[in-house]
Motif scaffolding. Structure first.
Motif, PDB file in Angstrom:
ATOM      1  N   LYS A   1       0.949  -1.393   0.115  1.00 25.18           N
ATOM      2  CA  LYS A   1      -0.094   0.173  -0.071  1.00 25.18           C
ATOM      3  C   LYS A   1       0.811   1.187   0.060  1.00 25.18           C
ATOM      4  O   LYS A   1       1.833   1.459   0.542  1.00 25.18           O
ATOM      5  CB  LYS A   1      -0.956  -0.232   1.123  1.00 25.18           C
ATOM      6  N   LEU A   2       0.340   2.179  -0.653  1.00 19.35           N
ATOM      7  CA  LEU A   2       1.168   3.512  -0.843  1.00 19.35           C
ATOM      8  C   LEU A   2       1.466   4.081   0.498  1.00 19.35           C
ATOM      9  O   LEU A   2       2.607   4.649   0.513  1.00 19.35           O
ATOM     10  CB  LEU A   2       0.481   4.351  -1.742  1.00 19.35           C
ATOM     11  N   ARG A   3       0.722   4.029   1.348  1.00 22.23           N
ATOM     12  CA  ARG A   3       0.768   4.784   2.613  1.00 22.23           C
ATOM     13  C   ARG A   3       1.926   4.128   3.381  1.00 22.23           C
ATOM     14  O   ARG A   3       2.694   4.869   4.007  1.00 22.23           O
ATOM     15  CB  ARG A   3      -0.454   4.951   3.685  1.00 22.23           C
ATOM     16  N   TYR A   4       2.091   2.907   3.222  1.00 24.09           N
ATOM     17  CA  TYR A   4       3.199   2.157   3.847  1.00 24.09           C
ATOM     18  C   TYR A   4       4.598   2.488   3.239  1.00 24.09           C
ATOM     19  O   TYR A   4       5.659   2.781   3.934  1.00 24.09           O
ATOM     20  CB  TYR A   4       3.147   0.804   3.967  1.00 24.09           C
ATOM     21  N   ILE A   5       4.704   2.392   1.861  1.00 22.24           N
ATOM     22  CA  ILE A   5       5.776   2.829   1.120  1.00 22.24           C
ATOM     23  C   ILE A   5       6.215   4.457   1.526  1.00 22.24           C
ATOM     24  O   ILE A   5       7.166   4.614   1.759  1.00 22.24           O
ATOM     25  CB  ILE A   5       5.500   2.945  -0.461  1.00 22.24           C
ATOM     26  N   MET A   6       5.153   5.323   1.757  1.00 27.58           N
ATOM     27  CA  MET A   6       5.881   6.890   1.865  1.00 27.58           C
ATOM     28  C   MET A   6       6.080   6.935   3.591  1.00 27.58           C
ATOM     29  O   MET A   6       7.137   7.328   3.798  1.00 27.58           O
ATOM     30  CB  MET A   6       4.322   7.583   1.992  1.00 27.58           C
ATOM     31  N   ALA A   7       5.390   5.906   4.418  1.00 23.08           N
ATOM     32  CA  ALA A   7       5.901   6.028   5.838  1.00 23.08           C
ATOM     33  C   ALA A   7       7.412   5.626   5.841  1.00 23.08           C
ATOM     34  O   ALA A   7       8.253   6.009   6.475  1.00 23.08           O
ATOM     35  CB  ALA A   7       4.988   5.291   6.733  1.00 23.08           C
ATOM     36  N   VAL A   8       7.406   4.332   5.269  1.00 18.84           N
ATOM     37  CA  VAL A   8       9.038   3.724   5.076  1.00 18.84           C
ATOM     38  C   VAL A   8       9.899   4.450   4.729  1.00 18.84           C
ATOM     39  O   VAL A   8      11.068   4.890   5.365  1.00 18.84           O
ATOM     40  CB  VAL A   8       9.013   2.398   4.510  1.00 18.84           C
ATOM     41  N   ASN A   9       9.609   5.409   3.463  1.00 21.85           N
ATOM     42  CA  ASN A   9      10.869   6.286   2.916  1.00 21.85           C
ATOM     43  C   ASN A   9      10.666   7.368   3.758  1.00 21.85           C
ATOM     44  O   ASN A   9      12.050   8.148   3.766  1.00 21.85           O
ATOM     45  CB  ASN A   9      10.215   6.543   1.365  1.00 21.85           C
ATOM     46  N   LEU A  10       9.752   7.975   4.526  1.00 20.61           N
ATOM     47  CA  LEU A  10       9.968   9.055   5.384  1.00 20.61           C
ATOM     48  C   LEU A  10      11.003   8.666   6.624  1.00 20.61           C
ATOM     49  O   LEU A  10      11.862   9.447   6.687  1.00 20.61           O
ATOM     50  CB  LEU A  10       8.607   9.506   5.967  1.00 20.61           C
ATOM     51  N   VAL A  11      10.755   7.420   6.891  1.00 24.55           N
ATOM     52  CA  VAL A  11      11.595   7.071   7.932  1.00 24.55           C
ATOM     53  C   VAL A  11      13.202   6.683   7.393  1.00 24.55           C
ATOM     54  O   VAL A  11      14.126   7.366   8.222  1.00 24.55           O
ATOM     55  CB  VAL A  11      11.201   5.835   8.666  1.00 24.55           C
ATOM     56  N   THR A  12      13.078   6.150   6.391  1.00 23.56           N
ATOM     57  CA  THR A  12      14.697   6.252   5.804  1.00 23.56           C
ATOM     58  C   THR A  12      15.319   7.367   5.598  1.00 23.56           C
ATOM     59  O   THR A  12      16.381   7.541   5.680  1.00 23.56           O
ATOM     60  CB  THR A  12      14.438   5.565   4.462  1.00 23.56           C
ATOM     61  N   ILE A  13      14.479   8.674   5.241  1.00 31.14           N
ATOM     62  CA  ILE A  13      15.125   9.740   4.892  1.00 31.14           C
ATOM     63  C   ILE A  13      15.565  10.282   6.191  1.00 31.14           C
ATOM     64  O   ILE A  13      16.889  11.099   6.431  1.00 31.14           O
ATOM     65  CB  ILE A  13      14.074  10.732   4.112  1.00 31.14           C
ATOM     66  N   MET A  14      14.702  10.145   7.178  1.00 31.47           N
ATOM     67  CA  MET A  14      15.295  10.814   8.473  1.00 31.47           C
ATOM     68  C   MET A  14      16.285  10.263   9.133  1.00 31.47           C
ATOM     69  O   MET A  14      17.331  10.878   9.684  1.00 31.47           O
ATOM     70  CB  MET A  14      13.985  10.718   9.537  1.00 31.47           C
TER      71      MET A  14
ATOM     72  N   ILE B   1      10.734   9.160  -5.686  1.00 30.61           N
ATOM     73  CA  ILE B   1       9.652   9.314  -6.929  1.00 30.61           C
ATOM     74  C   ILE B   1      10.066   8.457  -8.032  1.00 30.61           C
ATOM     75  O   ILE B   1       9.273   7.685  -8.743  1.00 30.61           O
ATOM     76  CB  ILE B   1       9.949  10.910  -7.356  1.00 30.61           C
ATOM     77  N   GLY B   2      11.450   7.954  -8.008  1.00 30.37           N
ATOM     78  CA  GLY B   2      11.913   7.009  -8.844  1.00 30.37           C
ATOM     79  C   GLY B   2      11.144   5.479  -8.425  1.00 30.37           C
ATOM     80  O   GLY B   2      10.670   4.738  -9.403  1.00 30.37           O
ATOM     81  N   LYS B   3      11.248   5.088  -7.116  1.00 30.38           N
ATOM     82  CA  LYS B   3      10.498   3.989  -6.920  1.00 30.38           C
ATOM     83  C   LYS B   3       9.058   3.980  -7.112  1.00 30.38           C
ATOM     84  O   LYS B   3       8.598   2.919  -7.509  1.00 30.38           O
ATOM     85  CB  LYS B   3      10.776   3.735  -5.251  1.00 30.38           C
ATOM     86  N   LEU B   4       8.338   5.187  -6.874  1.00 26.03           N
ATOM     87  CA  LEU B   4       6.924   5.220  -7.146  1.00 26.03           C
ATOM     88  C   LEU B   4       6.691   5.205  -8.752  1.00 26.03           C
ATOM     89  O   LEU B   4       5.646   4.478  -9.356  1.00 26.03           O
ATOM     90  CB  LEU B   4       6.407   6.528  -6.638  1.00 26.03           C
ATOM     91  N   VAL B   5       7.475   5.712  -9.565  1.00 23.17           N
ATOM     92  CA  VAL B   5       7.550   5.894 -10.882  1.00 23.17           C
ATOM     93  C   VAL B   5       7.611   4.236 -11.449  1.00 23.17           C
ATOM     94  O   VAL B   5       6.561   3.750 -12.218  1.00 23.17           O
ATOM     95  CB  VAL B   5       8.515   6.474 -11.765  1.00 23.17           C
TER      96      VAL B   5
END
Length: 118
Positions: free
Chosen positions: A47-60, A96-100
């Motif tokens: 699910k997109l929300r999990y991808i966004m959450a994990v990537n936010l944690v990864t960036i932090m 963005i690359g992963k999402l594309v």
């Protein structure tokens, strides 16, 4: 699980250490592209929300690791931006690359399922 790899940090850490050691980073760009493609393909059913959450944690995590471990070879290395903003920007570009890649894989999967039912 691969999305948890702090790639923005690793990208800049490898780049700066190779430069400091007088070497080049010939596999940095191809390796990064390969990583983005693999993670994008593996995340098709997530699910997109999990991808966004994990990537936010990864960036932090990448920003925190960057503060501790990345030493720019000179003061102009990250100019006109700061090191933190460059790591964040890299994380956003990778996301963005992963999402594309994920979107393209989902489209292909839907076409295959609709036109070639099993």
């Amino acid at each position: 699980m691969l999305s948890l790899v702090p790639l923005p940090f690793l990208f800049h850490y490898y780049e700066t250490t190779q430069y400091i050691n007088g070497g080049e980073a010939p596999f940095l760009f191809p390796g990064t592209i390969l990583f983005v493609i693999v993670v994008g393909l593996l995340s098709v059913k997530v699910k997109l929300r999990y991808i966004m959450a994990v990537n936010l944690v990864t960036i932090m995590v990448s920003v925190l690791l960057g503060k501790e471990w990345i030493t720019p070879p000179n003061v102009t290395w990250f100019k006109p931006l700061t090191q933190d903003s460059v790591v964040i920007f890299t994380g956003i570009v990778l996301l963005i690359g992963k999402l594309v890649v994920r979107l393209i894989a989902k489209i292909i999967r839907n076409i295959k399922e609709n036109h070639f039912p099993s």
